[in-house]
Scaffold this active site. Sequence first.
Site, PDB file in Angstrom:
ATOM      1  CG  ASP A 101       9.903   4.348  -9.833  1.00  0.00           C
ATOM      2  OD1 ASP A 101      10.195   4.749  -8.701  1.00  0.00           O
ATOM      3  OD2 ASP A 101       9.874   3.146 -10.174  1.00  0.00           O
TER       4      ASP A 101
HETATM    5  N1  URA Z   1       6.708   0.355  -7.788  1.00  0.00           N
HETATM    6  C1  URA Z   1       7.637   0.708  -8.698  1.00  0.00           C
HETATM    7  O1  URA Z   1       8.472  -0.086  -9.070  1.00  0.00           O
HETATM    8  N2  URA Z   1       7.609   1.966  -9.179  1.00  0.00           N
HETATM    9  C2  URA Z   1       6.684   2.888  -8.812  1.00  0.00           C
HETATM   10  O2  URA Z   1       6.690   4.018  -9.307  1.00  0.00           O
HETATM   11  C3  URA Z   1       5.726   2.491  -7.876  1.00  0.00           C
HETATM   12  C4  URA Z   1       5.757   1.223  -7.377  1.00  0.00           C
END
Ligand code: URA
Length: 229
Positions: A101
Site C-alpha cells: 500500500d
Molecule cells: N497488507 C496490507 O494491509 N497492506 C500492505 O501493504 C500489505 C499487506
Amino acid sequence: MRLERFLSESLGLTRSQSGKLIRSGEVLVNGVVNKLAATQIGEQDVVHYDGQDLQLTGPRYFMLHKPEGYVCSNDDPDHPSVFLLFEEPALGKLHCAGRLDLDTTGLLLVTDDGQWSHRITSPRHECAKTYRAWLADPVDPSAIALFAEGVQLRGERALTLPAELVLVTPTEALLTIHEGKYHQVKRMFAAIGNKVLRLHREQVGELVLAPELAPGEYRPLTAAEIAAF
Ligand code: URA
C-alpha cells in the site's frame, strides 16, 4: 529477432508502440534510418533511438526498501511511483512482485521476469510474507490462535489461510501470511477490532530486507536470492 520485437524488449513497449516508433523514422539501424519492423537484428547490429544505442536487458531482479508515500503502479496521477526510485534502463519493463500500500514500507521485489513474480504472488504457491505492524490498541493474545485458524474478512467467502502472529509488545506484532489479499494485514486486524497504524514488510519467503538499504534505496538480488523462489 525482428526490429519491432527488439524495440519492445529493450524499451519496454508494446509491439504496436514500437511499430509506430519505427514508422516515425526515429530508429536507426547501423547508423541508417530503418522503417521496416520486420528487419532482422543480429548480435552485430546497433539499434539507435533517442540519443542512445539500445541494449537488450536480461531478466532483472531487485529488492527495494519502499518508502512511505510511493505507489506500486505507474498510473496513479496523485502519488509518485516506486519506479521513480530506480536508475535503470527500460523501466517500463519492470513490475512489482506483490504490491504494498501507499503507506506501507519495507521489502518490495521488482523484476521483469513474470514467471518468477508469479511464484511469489500466485495463491497456489502460498509464499510467506512477514509484516511488522504497529497497532492502535493492545492485541489480545487470543488473536494468535484466531489468526492460526483463519479469520473472516469483510467481503470474502473463505477464511484467511493460517497465519502466524507473534506479539512483540501489546501494540507491536509480527504477522506472517501465506497469501496476498487486498489490504490483507490491515483487514485481519480490523476483523479483530483493531487498527494498523503503521505497516512494514520485513520478509518475503526466505528473503529479508537488507538492513543497509535506507528507505528509497535498492539493490540487485544475488543469484542465490533469485533461485530461492
Ligand atoms: N497488507 C496490507 O494491509 N497492506 C500492505 O501493504 C500489505 C499487506
